[in-house]
Scaffold this motif. Structure first.
Motif, short mmCIF file in Angstrom:
data_model
loop_
_atom_site.label_atom_id
_atom_site.label_comp_id
_atom_site.label_asym_id
_atom_site.label_seq_id
_atom_site.Cartn_x
_atom_site.Cartn_y
_atom_site.Cartn_z
N HIS A 93 3.95 4.78 0.09
CA HIS A 93 3.80 6.12 0.67
C HIS A 93 2.42 6.28 1.30
CE1 HIS A 93 4.37 10.43 1.12
NE2 HIS A 93 3.21 10.62 0.55
N ILE A 94 1.39 5.81 0.60
CA ILE A 94 0.02 5.94 1.12
C ILE A 94 -0.15 5.12 2.40
CG2 ILE A 94 -2.41 5.45 0.65
CD1 ILE A 94 -1.77 6.00 -2.32
N LEU A 95 0.37 3.89 2.38
CA LEU A 95 0.23 3.03 3.55
C LEU A 95 0.95 3.61 4.77
CD1 LEU A 95 0.65 -0.51 1.95
CD2 LEU A 95 -1.44 0.47 2.85
N VAL A 104 -4.18 -1.98 4.21
CA VAL A 104 -3.64 -3.07 3.38
C VAL A 104 -3.96 -2.80 1.92
CG1 VAL A 104 -3.92 -4.78 5.23
CG2 VAL A 104 -5.77 -4.44 3.57
N VAL A 105 -3.20 -3.45 1.05
CA VAL A 105 -3.51 -3.48 -0.38
C VAL A 105 -3.76 -4.93 -0.76
CG1 VAL A 105 -2.66 -3.04 -2.72
CG2 VAL A 105 -2.10 -1.45 -0.87
N VAL A 106 -4.87 -5.18 -1.46
CA VAL A 106 -5.20 -6.54 -1.88
C VAL A 106 -5.41 -6.56 -3.38
CG1 VAL A 106 -6.27 -7.10 0.34
CG2 VAL A 106 -7.69 -6.21 -1.51
N ALA A 115 1.00 -4.32 3.29
CA ALA A 115 0.35 -3.93 4.54
C ALA A 115 1.27 -3.00 5.30
CB ALA A 115 0.02 -5.16 5.39
N ASN A 116 0.69 -2.05 6.02
CA ASN A 116 1.54 -1.24 6.89
C ASN A 116 1.70 -1.92 8.25
OD1 ASN A 116 -0.79 -0.65 8.35
ND2 ASN A 116 -0.84 1.52 7.78
N ASP A 117 2.57 -1.39 9.08
CA ASP A 117 2.90 -2.08 10.32
C ASP A 117 1.74 -2.16 11.29
OD1 ASP A 117 5.40 -2.46 9.34
OD2 ASP A 117 6.37 -0.91 10.54
N ALA A 118 0.80 -1.22 11.21
CA ALA A 118 -0.34 -1.22 12.12
C ALA A 118 -1.28 -2.39 11.84
CB ALA A 118 -1.10 0.10 12.02
N PHE A 119 -1.12 -3.04 10.70
CA PHE A 119 -1.95 -4.20 10.38
C PHE A 119 -1.77 -5.31 11.40
CE2 PHE A 119 -2.70 -8.12 7.71
CZ PHE A 119 -4.08 -7.96 7.63
N GLY A 120 -0.60 -5.33 12.06
CA GLY A 120 -0.35 -6.33 13.09
C GLY A 120 -1.36 -6.27 14.22
N LEU A 121 -1.95 -5.10 14.44
CA LEU A 121 -2.99 -4.96 15.46
C LEU A 121 -4.17 -5.88 15.17
CD1 LEU A 121 -4.24 -3.27 17.87
CD2 LEU A 121 -5.25 -1.84 16.10
N THR A 254 5.77 0.99 13.62
CA THR A 254 4.60 1.41 12.86
C THR A 254 4.96 2.33 11.72
OG1 THR A 254 4.26 3.25 14.41
CG2 THR A 254 3.04 1.21 14.83
N ALA A 255 6.23 2.60 11.51
CA ALA A 255 6.60 3.55 10.47
C ALA A 255 7.55 2.95 9.44
CB ALA A 255 7.24 4.79 11.09
N ARG A 256 7.76 1.64 9.48
CA ARG A 256 8.64 1.00 8.50
C ARG A 256 7.93 0.88 7.17
NH1 ARG A 256 9.31 -2.44 12.93
NH2 ARG A 256 8.01 -3.99 11.92
N ARG A 257 8.74 0.82 6.11
CA ARG A 257 8.18 0.67 4.78
C ARG A 257 7.47 -0.67 4.68
NH1 ARG A 257 9.69 -1.21 -0.31
NH2 ARG A 257 8.97 0.09 -2.03
#
Length: 268
Positions: A93-95, A104-106, A115-121, A254-257
């Motif tokens: 939910h936070i991501l 990202v969460v590490v 990671a959220n989808d924007a991490f692909g950037l 950018t909005a996928r789980r």
């Protein structure tokens, strides 16, 4: 190390005097001195209280208990365990809520968990082998086939990263990837923005790190959520534009789980 050595090293590592720690733990300096010299064996409750009083990470509190001859009291539950379903849901939910900005969460080893989808950037053009699980995000940042060729202020950003890594094999490896540079008069540590080349021009991103401060599970306590935020209006506009393109099917989603890269603790 035995318990007296472990306790003494932990106390000194936090720059506490025996009196300081004794007052925090609700005991006497004399009793603490006896524990550090091996003349007194503390009970399990006292060991737990000492760990709490020094604000040790849960892993180190378990190590303190083990050194004293007691079983660890803080569990290390794999992140994919059903017992941590609520934790995974909260992180997802936070991501997602952080979009259109990367996040990202590490885990404790700086390996990617979520990671959220924007991490692909951030990973455009990165060598495939650096993206195979387990993905170490620090190696990903500084490796010559990772983000490094796109980072304008690589020497400055590398120091910011290396300041977070304790001495060891990983730090030695990372140090070999970047040019040596002494910090200038304007070095401000945690506030260093990363300047990243992209197809849309230079992006300036700063980061925030969030942890589960009240967690009583080692796995959860060691998770870190690192969020990238735009450091100027131009970067914010580029990221927002990417989000709008995705909404119309013209760009990456950018909005996928977020997907789990691996469960923390699965190989320990």
């Amino acid at each position: 190390m035995d318990f007296p050595q472990t306790l003494r090293a932990a106390r000194r590592g936090r720059h506490l005097s025996q009196l300081d720690l004794a007052l925090r733990a609700g005991t006497t300096q004399r009793h603490l001195s006896f524990m550090e010299s091996g003349r007194s064996r503390p009970g399990r409750t006292m060991v737990v209280r000492l760990g709490e009083s020094m604000e040790l990470p849960l892993r180190e509190r378990n190590e303190l208990l083990t050194a004293a001859g007691y079983a660890p009291v803080y569990p290390r539950t794999p992140l994919d365990d059903p017992a941590l379903t609520h934790v995974r849901a909260a992180l997802g939910h936070i991501l997602t809520g952080h979009l259109p900005y990367p996040a990202v969460v590490v885990d404790a080893d700086h390996e990617l968990v979520l990671a959220n989808d924007a991490f692909g950037l951030l990973t455009e053009g990165v060598a495939e082998h650096l993206l195979r699980p387990p993905v170490n995000v620090l190696r990903l940042s500084l490796h010559p086939q990772g983000l490094a060729p796109r980072i304008v202020n690589l020497a400055q950003w590398a120091r910011h990263i290396l300041d977070r890594v304790p001495p060891g094999d990983l730090r030695e490896e990372l140090s070999g990837y970047v040019p040596h540079a002494e910090p200038g008069h304007d070095h401000v540590g945690f506030a260093v923005p990363v300047r990243l080349r992209s197809a849309h021009g230079e992006l300036r991103l700063t980061t925030t790190i969030t942890t589960f401060a009240t967690a009583l599970d080692v796995t959860v306590a060691e998770l870190k959520l690192e969020a990238f935020l735009p450091a100027d209006a131009a970067t914010a506009a580029v990221l927002a534009g990417g989000s709008r393109a995705a909404d119309h099917g013209d760009g990456p989603g950018t909005a996928r789980r977020p997907a789990v890269t691996r469960g923390t603790g699965s190989r320990r």
